[in-house]
Design an enzyme around this catalytic site. Structure first.
Site, PDB file in Angstrom:
ATOM      1  N   SER A 141       0.877  -1.184   0.000  1.00 32.68           N
ATOM      2  CA  SER A 141       0.000   0.000   0.000  1.00 32.68           C
ATOM      3  C   SER A 141       0.903   1.220   0.000  1.00 32.68           C
ATOM      4  O   SER A 141       2.058   1.151   0.454  1.00 32.68           O
ATOM      5  CB  SER A 141      -0.859   0.001   1.271  1.00 32.68           C
ATOM      6  OG  SER A 141      -1.368   1.298   1.515  1.00 32.68           O
ATOM      7  N   TYR A 154      -1.678  -1.434  10.472  1.00 28.11           N
ATOM      8  CA  TYR A 154      -1.818  -1.668   9.028  1.00 28.11           C
ATOM      9  C   TYR A 154      -0.558  -1.213   8.286  1.00 28.11           C
ATOM     10  O   TYR A 154      -0.030  -1.927   7.421  1.00 28.11           O
ATOM     11  CB  TYR A 154      -3.059  -0.920   8.532  1.00 28.11           C
ATOM     12  CG  TYR A 154      -3.362  -1.114   7.077  1.00 28.11           C
ATOM     13  CD1 TYR A 154      -3.860  -2.327   6.610  1.00 28.11           C
ATOM     14  CD2 TYR A 154      -3.153  -0.089   6.150  1.00 28.11           C
ATOM     15  CE1 TYR A 154      -4.141  -2.511   5.264  1.00 28.11           C
ATOM     16  CE2 TYR A 154      -3.436  -0.263   4.809  1.00 28.11           C
ATOM     17  CZ  TYR A 154      -3.924  -1.477   4.367  1.00 28.11           C
ATOM     18  OH  TYR A 154      -4.201  -1.659   3.042  1.00 28.11           O
TER      19      TYR A 154
HETATM   20  N1  LIG Z   1      -8.900  -0.460  -0.777  1.00 31.72           N
HETATM   21  C1  LIG Z   1      -7.827   0.269  -0.597  1.00 31.72           C
HETATM   22  O1  LIG Z   1      -7.855   1.511  -0.526  1.00 31.72           O
HETATM   23  C2  LIG Z   1      -6.498  -0.394  -0.494  1.00 31.72           C
HETATM   24  C3  LIG Z   1      -5.353   0.390  -0.593  1.00 31.72           C
HETATM   25  C4  LIG Z   1      -4.101  -0.212  -0.507  1.00 31.72           C
HETATM   26  C5  LIG Z   1      -4.008  -1.581  -0.327  1.00 31.72           C
HETATM   27  N2  LIG Z   1      -5.152  -2.315  -0.212  1.00 31.72           N
HETATM   28  C6  LIG Z   1      -4.995  -3.758  -0.018  1.00 31.72           C
HETATM   29  O2  LIG Z   1      -5.651  -4.441  -1.073  1.00 31.72           O
HETATM   30  C7  LIG Z   1      -6.071  -5.727  -0.625  1.00 31.72           C
HETATM   31  C8  LIG Z   1      -7.534  -5.947  -0.972  1.00 31.72           C
HETATM   32  O3  LIG Z   1      -8.265  -4.919  -0.338  1.00 31.72           O
HETATM   33  P1  LIG Z   1      -9.761  -4.564  -0.741  1.00 31.72           P
HETATM   34  O4  LIG Z   1      -9.870  -3.110  -0.499  1.00 31.72           O
HETATM   35  O5  LIG Z   1     -10.110  -5.147  -2.054  1.00 31.72           O
HETATM   36  O6  LIG Z   1     -10.514  -5.330   0.477  1.00 31.72           O
HETATM   37  P2  LIG Z   1     -11.869  -6.210   0.548  1.00 31.72           P
HETATM   38  O7  LIG Z   1     -12.184  -6.301   1.999  1.00 31.72           O
HETATM   39  O8  LIG Z   1     -12.876  -5.695  -0.382  1.00 31.72           O
HETATM   40  O9  LIG Z   1     -11.347  -7.636   0.043  1.00 31.72           O
HETATM   41  C9  LIG Z   1     -10.445  -8.415   0.800  1.00 31.72           C
HETATM   42  C10 LIG Z   1     -10.877  -9.864   0.717  1.00 31.72           C
HETATM   43  O10 LIG Z   1      -9.902 -10.652   1.438  1.00 31.72           O
HETATM   44  C11 LIG Z   1     -10.618 -11.690   2.101  1.00 31.72           C
HETATM   45  N3  LIG Z   1      -9.849 -12.167   3.252  1.00 31.72           N
HETATM   46  C12 LIG Z   1      -9.625 -11.520   4.430  1.00 31.72           C
HETATM   47  N4  LIG Z   1      -8.931 -12.302   5.260  1.00 31.72           N
HETATM   48  C13 LIG Z   1      -8.703 -13.468   4.594  1.00 31.72           C
HETATM   49  C14 LIG Z   1      -8.028 -14.680   4.942  1.00 31.72           C
HETATM   50  N5  LIG Z   1      -7.490 -14.831   6.153  1.00 31.72           N
HETATM   51  N6  LIG Z   1      -7.974 -15.649   4.021  1.00 31.72           N
HETATM   52  C15 LIG Z   1      -8.555 -15.505   2.811  1.00 31.72           C
HETATM   53  N7  LIG Z   1      -9.202 -14.387   2.426  1.00 31.72           N
HETATM   54  C16 LIG Z   1      -9.274 -13.388   3.324  1.00 31.72           C
HETATM   55  C17 LIG Z   1     -11.923 -11.033   2.552  1.00 31.72           C
HETATM   56  O11 LIG Z   1     -12.917 -11.996   2.829  1.00 31.72           O
HETATM   57  C18 LIG Z   1     -12.244 -10.152   1.356  1.00 31.72           C
HETATM   58  O12 LIG Z   1     -13.078 -10.811   0.432  1.00 31.72           O
HETATM   59  C19 LIG Z   1      -5.777  -5.756   0.890  1.00 31.72           C
HETATM   60  O13 LIG Z   1      -4.527  -6.421   1.099  1.00 31.72           O
HETATM   61  C20 LIG Z   1      -5.632  -4.307   1.239  1.00 31.72           C
HETATM   62  O14 LIG Z   1      -4.800  -4.096   2.361  1.00 31.72           O
HETATM   63  C21 LIG Z   1      -6.394  -1.767  -0.296  1.00 31.72           C
END
Ligand SMILES: NC(=O)c1ccc[n+]([C@@H]2O[C@H](COP(=O)([O-])OP(=O)(O)OC[C@H]3O[C@@H](n4cnc5c(N)ncnc54)[C@H](O)[C@@H]3O)[C@@H](O)[C@H]2O)c1
Length: 257
Positions: A141, A154
């Site tokens: 991130s 985080y």
């Molecule tokens: N959305 C943002 O602004 C953003 C920014 C930077 C990084 N990220 C990173 O992107 C990735 C995806 O984020 P998102 O925003 O799409 O989130 P989201 O919550 O929409 O999707 C994440 C998915 O991961 C699954 N998950 C969680 N724990 C799990 C586990 N132990 N085993 C298997 N699956 C698991 C959840 O059920 C969910 O479906 C994350 O790593 C997040 O930190 C997101």
């Protein structure tokens, strides 16, 4: 068809960025393995891929549990024979200033966001080494590069994932495996909506604040990150190794005022 016949595992692809990436990859000819904790969401991703004429299977596994991850990888190898691309995407948010974070909450974020990259990599990499080929994308991130309020646990995990990516790249380059990191800014997904609800009394005002810290007028969308992941997954990025790939509307390198 930029990913024709590539077998690709995306962890946490029942929602948000992982789901958008799975849909895009399938439309580019990849065979998708959808992994998530949430079976219903994972199955919905599969159904959407199939409805669009693509190919996908769902495997429920918790990325923090060695037995489940190892069994998932065995199942993929039994089904497809290979894994060309691993996208370590699953992650959870962690909110709060350090002295207010409960130790159990700290451990949970560290566990999912770091161990959840370690374990799928651990079990997939031997198969890639054997074929001397593979691309791994680790979800970091932009918070790995900048300080942001109330995100201590985080931020610690995403900095760790970036450092891990570089070490992995050095170790596995001799085996033809590329390892790169994605560094998104604020992307509108269920994950961010949850964070906004938990952190602010007025989420609409919070969104305005988020927009101010980046150069683009809009926040990012899952498809923006999916397109960057597509480049890293495809052979088009064959000279890209150990890199942080920013998809952040200018948060890290820009200054709005
Ligand atoms: N959305 C943002 O602004 C953003 C920014 C930077 C990084 N990220 C990173 O992107 C990735 C995806 O984020 P998102 O925003 O799409 O989130 P989201 O919550 O929409 O999707 C994440 C998915 O991961 C699954 N998950 C969680 N724990 C799990 C586990 N132990 N085993 C298997 N699956 C698991 C959840 O059920 C969910 O479906 C994350 O790593 C997040 O930190 C997101």
């Amino acid at each position: 068809m930029r990913l024709q016949n590539k077998v690709i595992l995306i962890t946490g692809s029942g929602s948000g960025i992982g789901k958008a990436t799975a849909l895009l990859f399938a439309s580019e000819g990849a065979k998708l393995v959808i992994n998530d904790l949430n079976e219903q969401h994972g199955q919905e991703t599969v159904q959407q891929i199939e409805a669009a004429g693509g190919e996908a299977i769902f495997i429920r596994a918790d990325v923090t549990k060695p037995d489940e991850v190892s069994a998932m990888v065995d199942q993929i190898i039994a089904h497809y024979g290979v894994i060309d691309v691993l996208f370590n995407n699953a992650g959870i948010s962690g909110v709060g200033v350090l002295h207010e974070i409960e130790p159990e909450a700290w451990d949970r974020v560290i566990n999912v966001n770091i161990r959840g990259v370690f374990l799928p990599s651990k079990y997939v990499i031997p198969h890639m080494m054997e074929r001397r080929s593979g691309s791994i994308i680790n979800m970091s991130s932009c918070i790995a590069e900048i300080g942001l309020a109330r995100r201590a646990s985080y931020a610690a995990t995403k900095g760790a994932v970036l450092a891990l990516t570089k070490s992995m790249q050095v170790d596995y380059a001799p085996y033809g495996i590329r390892v790169n990191a994605l560094l998104p800014g604020t992307i509108m997904t269920p994950f961010v909506e949850d964070y906004l609800k938990k952190s602010y009394d007025n989420p609409e005002e919070a969104i305005k604040g988020l927009k101010k810290r980046q150069l683009s007028e809009e926040l990012g969308y899952p498809e923006d990150v999916a397109k960057a992941a597509l480049f890293l997954a495809s052979d088009e990025s064959s000279f890209v190794m150990g890199s942080p790939f920013y998809v952040d509307g200018g948060v890290v390198f820009g200054k709005n005022a």
